[in-house]
Write a protein that holds these residues in place. Structure first.
Motif, PDB file in Angstrom:
ATOM      1  N   GLU A  53      45.925-121.728  -4.245  1.00 37.63           N
ATOM      2  CA  GLU A  53      46.370-121.146  -5.513  1.00 37.63           C
ATOM      3  C   GLU A  53      47.884-121.292  -5.702  1.00 37.63           C
ATOM      4  O   GLU A  53      48.447-120.792  -6.683  1.00 37.63           O
ATOM      5  N   GLY A  54      48.558-121.937  -4.740  1.00 32.21           N
ATOM      6  CA  GLY A  54      49.984-122.199  -4.896  1.00 32.21           C
ATOM      7  C   GLY A  54      50.905-121.161  -4.308  1.00 32.21           C
ATOM      8  O   GLY A  54      52.108-121.139  -4.614  1.00 32.21           O
ATOM      9  N   PHE A  55      50.386-120.289  -3.433  1.00 33.70           N
ATOM     10  CA  PHE A  55      51.206-119.251  -2.817  1.00 33.70           C
ATOM     11  C   PHE A  55      51.427-119.554  -1.333  1.00 33.70           C
ATOM     12  O   PHE A  55      50.551-120.118  -0.666  1.00 33.70           O
ATOM     13  N   LYS A  56      52.573-119.149  -0.843  1.00 35.91           N
ATOM     14  CA  LYS A  56      52.867-119.290   0.580  1.00 35.91           C
ATOM     15  C   LYS A  56      52.252-118.121   1.332  1.00 35.91           C
ATOM     16  O   LYS A  56      52.308-116.981   0.876  1.00 35.91           O
ATOM     17  N   CYS A  57      51.649-118.396   2.494  1.00 38.01           N
ATOM     18  CA  CYS A  57      51.034-117.348   3.304  1.00 38.01           C
ATOM     19  C   CYS A  57      51.683-117.337   4.684  1.00 38.01           C
ATOM     20  O   CYS A  57      51.538-118.275   5.469  1.00 38.01           O
ATOM     21  N   LEU A  58      52.415-116.278   4.967  1.00 36.92           N
ATOM     22  CA  LEU A  58      53.145-116.151   6.229  1.00 36.92           C
ATOM     23  C   LEU A  58      52.221-115.625   7.327  1.00 36.92           C
ATOM     24  O   LEU A  58      51.262-114.903   7.053  1.00 36.92           O
ATOM     25  N   PRO A  59      52.494-115.976   8.580  1.00 34.61           N
ATOM     26  CA  PRO A  59      51.659-115.454   9.672  1.00 34.61           C
ATOM     27  C   PRO A  59      51.870-113.954   9.881  1.00 34.61           C
ATOM     28  O   PRO A  59      52.986-113.455   9.790  1.00 34.61           O
ATOM     29  N   LEU A  60      50.774-113.253  10.138  1.00 37.94           N
ATOM     30  CA  LEU A  60      50.823-111.809  10.393  1.00 37.94           C
ATOM     31  C   LEU A  60      49.607-111.435  11.222  1.00 37.94           C
ATOM     32  O   LEU A  60      48.486-111.866  10.940  1.00 37.94           O
ATOM     33  N   TYR A  61      49.827-110.616  12.229  1.00 42.39           N
ATOM     34  CA  TYR A  61      48.735-110.205  13.120  1.00 42.39           C
ATOM     35  C   TYR A  61      47.656-109.438  12.352  1.00 42.39           C
ATOM     36  O   TYR A  61      47.947-108.534  11.574  1.00 42.39           O
ATOM     37  N   GLU A  62      46.401-109.811  12.604  1.00 43.89           N
ATOM     38  CA  GLU A  62      45.251-109.125  12.016  1.00 43.89           C
ATOM     39  C   GLU A  62      44.197-108.880  13.099  1.00 43.89           C
ATOM     40  O   GLU A  62      44.115-109.642  14.066  1.00 43.89           O
ATOM     41  N   PRO A  63      43.368-107.854  12.942  1.00 45.41           N
ATOM     42  CA  PRO A  63      42.286-107.630  13.905  1.00 45.41           C
ATOM     43  C   PRO A  63      41.281-108.769  13.878  1.00 45.41           C
ATOM     44  O   PRO A  63      41.018-109.342  12.819  1.00 45.41           O
ATOM     45  N   ASP A  64      40.724-109.091  15.031  1.00 45.66           N
ATOM     46  CA  ASP A  64      39.694-110.113  15.134  1.00 45.66           C
ATOM     47  C   ASP A  64      38.481-109.674  14.307  1.00 45.66           C
ATOM     48  O   ASP A  64      37.917-108.604  14.542  1.00 45.66           O
ATOM     49  N   PRO A  65      38.033-110.492  13.335  1.00 49.86           N
ATOM     50  CA  PRO A  65      36.918-110.071  12.472  1.00 49.86           C
ATOM     51  C   PRO A  65      35.605-109.891  13.224  1.00 49.86           C
ATOM     52  O   PRO A  65      34.795-109.036  12.859  1.00 49.86           O
ATOM     53  N   ASP A  66      35.373-110.691  14.278  1.00 47.66           N
ATOM     54  CA  ASP A  66      34.133-110.543  15.042  1.00 47.66           C
ATOM     55  C   ASP A  66      34.062-109.171  15.698  1.00 47.66           C
ATOM     56  O   ASP A  66      33.019-108.508  15.687  1.00 47.66           O
ATOM     57  N   ILE A  67      35.179-108.732  16.257  1.00 43.89           N
ATOM     58  CA  ILE A  67      35.222-107.422  16.908  1.00 43.89           C
ATOM     59  C   ILE A  67      35.150-106.312  15.876  1.00 43.89           C
ATOM     60  O   ILE A  67      34.380-105.347  16.012  1.00 43.89           O
ATOM     61  N   LEU A  68      35.959-106.437  14.818  1.00 42.25           N
ATOM     62  CA  LEU A  68      36.023-105.386  13.806  1.00 42.25           C
ATOM     63  C   LEU A  68      34.674-105.163  13.144  1.00 42.25           C
ATOM     64  O   LEU A  68      34.172-104.033  13.079  1.00 42.25           O
ATOM     65  N   PHE A  69      34.048-106.240  12.651  1.00 40.15           N
ATOM     66  CA  PHE A  69      32.786-106.074  11.929  1.00 40.15           C
ATOM     67  C   PHE A  69      31.640-105.725  12.856  1.00 40.15           C
ATOM     68  O   PHE A  69      30.688-105.049  12.434  1.00 40.15           O
ATOM     69  N   ASN A  70      31.703-106.155  14.107  1.00 35.26           N
ATOM     70  CA  ASN A  70      30.676-105.738  15.061  1.00 35.26           C
ATOM     71  C   ASN A  70      30.767-104.235  15.306  1.00 35.26           C
ATOM     72  O   ASN A  70      29.738-103.543  15.356  1.00 35.26           O
ATOM     73  N   ASN A  71      31.977-103.701  15.437  1.00 32.76           N
ATOM     74  CA  ASN A  71      32.156-102.261  15.603  1.00 32.76           C
ATOM     75  C   ASN A  71      31.590-101.508  14.405  1.00 32.76           C
ATOM     76  O   ASN A  71      30.916-100.480  14.556  1.00 32.76           O
ATOM     77  N   ILE A  72      31.868-102.028  13.205  1.00 33.12           N
ATOM     78  CA  ILE A  72      31.407-101.363  11.986  1.00 33.12           C
ATOM     79  C   ILE A  72      29.882-101.409  11.893  1.00 33.12           C
ATOM     80  O   ILE A  72      29.233-100.404  11.572  1.00 33.12           O
TER      81      ILE A  72
END
Length: 416
Positions: A53-72
């Motif tokens: 979409e033309g935007f810059k995306c900087l690196p930032l720590y995020e929770p692992d989705p496999d772990i997060l959604f498995n917990n949920i």
């Protein structure tokens, strides 16, 4: 005059958390705002949609989705560890100090309510009304059976209030890391597991009140309606589109980007041998499904609105974005929720008479229940149609992205 800088923090593994702020960002960019996104530390990030979409995306720590959604999915109320939350907060603060934004806009970043208070930076958030402390419908209906037996609106409301108080207290107690950190950092507004997705200064409810009612919300909480992604330069429709005209009913199957793989496979094979013509979008979850001409068509991503225009109903995971997209076009829904949020959404769909919920357990055990539900909806169209027309009209009164962009612009102008 210096341009205002907005830093947008979506949870990038989930497309719905990307698409909503993207629409707001496009409007603010056209007004001269400087926009930066941040996220994508995992292999399952969908940050390419931001860059497309033309935007810059900087690196930032995020929770692992496999772990997060498995917990949920497992119902683990302590859905994220203290160390992960602290890593998120530290990453937030380092980024804020480097970028020095005028406002933070988040969607799914549950550390931001803490980090923006620590840094004293204005913070707005896009959130589902169901994920706020002001929701008026119980998230987990522990008193549901009792409520159904009470033929009194007043007593029914009382049961809902008790139910809400219990579930919020239990959730906040199990996931008390937020409360402890609020005390540690001496925050003026206490952050809890219940309110951690909300905005410090502005909260945008990407819902309509008839669908997700709230009560006693503050003035800085705004219903803006759903935000539908209008992807710029969307990938051209495949060669087989449009589908040939025939008498078969057409089903749109989409399980978002956080679905359960085994369930998706069972849905695919059930509809492959059904009497329906189906269109499946996998969200990039799997390459194991193939197109069978005149029976079932498979793509990673397509323009959902175009598919819905030519479909009789949608089968989905019960995600907020897909539900609203379908309802805004008057299409009934079969939802197979894989996480509690989606189950909550589908209970509202059933309550409003615009679709049917099939539990993941039942769908895995007996996939035929899904095609049976499709036949039920199609054969009882007159039962669902009035409700669908009513909710479609209410949704189309809102313009979510425009409302959010205007509120942000006015907020920065008044505080600048």
């Amino acid at each position: 005059m210096k341009k205002s800088t907005l830093l947008i923090l979506p949870y990038t593994p989930t497309l719905s958390h990307i698409s909503r702020p993207l629409e707001v960002a496009k409007l603010l960019k056209s007004e001269g705002f400087e926009i930066l996104f941040a996220g994508f530390n995992t292999r399952k990030s969908k940050s390419s949609f931001i860059e497309d979409e033309g935007f810059k995306c900087l690196p930032l720590y995020e929770p692992d989705p496999d772990i997060l959604f498995n917990n949920i999915r497992q119902g683990d109320l302590s859905f994220v560890s203290k160390s992960t939350l602290m890593d998120m907060i530290k990453a937030d603060i380092l980024l804020f100090k480097r970028i020095k934004p005028d406002l933070i806009l988040t969607d799914g970043r549950f550390s931001a309510m803490i980090s923006t208070q620590i840094c004293n930076i204005p913070h707005a958030a896009i959130v589902n009304a169901s994920s706020t402390e002001y929701r008026s419908v119980p998230y987990i209906p522990i008193l549901d059976q009792l409520s159904k037996r009470i033929n009194s609106k007043k007593l029914h409301g009382f049961c809902d209030t008790i139910n809400l108080n219990i579930e919020m207290a239990v959730f906040d107690a199990f996931m008390n890391t937020f409360t402890k950190l609020s005390k540690k950092f001496n925050l003026s507004r206490k952050v809890t597991a219940t309110n951690c997705l909300e905005g410090k200064d502005i909260t945008f409810l990407a819902d309509i009140p008839e669908y997700f009612p709230v009560k006693n919300k503050p003035d800085n909480y705004h219903y803006i309606g759903p935000i539908t992604w209008k992807r710029s330069g969307f990938t051209p429709m495949p060669e087989w589109w449009p589908l040939p005209e025939n008498n078969t009913k057409k089903i749109y199957i989409t399980m978002g980007t956080t679905g359960e793989g085994n369930l998706f496979s069972k849905i695919y094979h059930q509809f492959k041998r059904s009497d329906f013509t189906s269109i499946v979008t996998t969200g990039g979850q799997s390459d194991n499904f193939e197109t069978v001409p005149d029976k079932i068509y498979v793509e990673n991503f397509m323009d959902g609105e175009k598919i819905l225009q030519n479909s009789d109903l949608v089968v989905c995971h019960g995600g907020n974005g897909t539900i609203y997209q379908a309802l805004s076009m008057g299409k009934p829904i079969i939802g197979i929720p894989t996480i509690p949020d989606q189950d909550f959404n589908m209970r509202r769909v059933e309550a409003l008479g615009v679709g049917v919920r099939v539990t993941m357990k039942d769908a895995l055990k007996s996939p035929q229940l899904i095609t049976d539900a499709a036949k039920h909806i199609i054969n009882n169209k007159d039962k669902f149609q009035p409700n669908l027309l009513s909710i479609k009209e209410k949704i189309n009164r809102f313009s979510g992205a425009q409302m959010a962009a205007q509120i942000i612009s006015e907020f920065l102008e008044s505080s600048g």
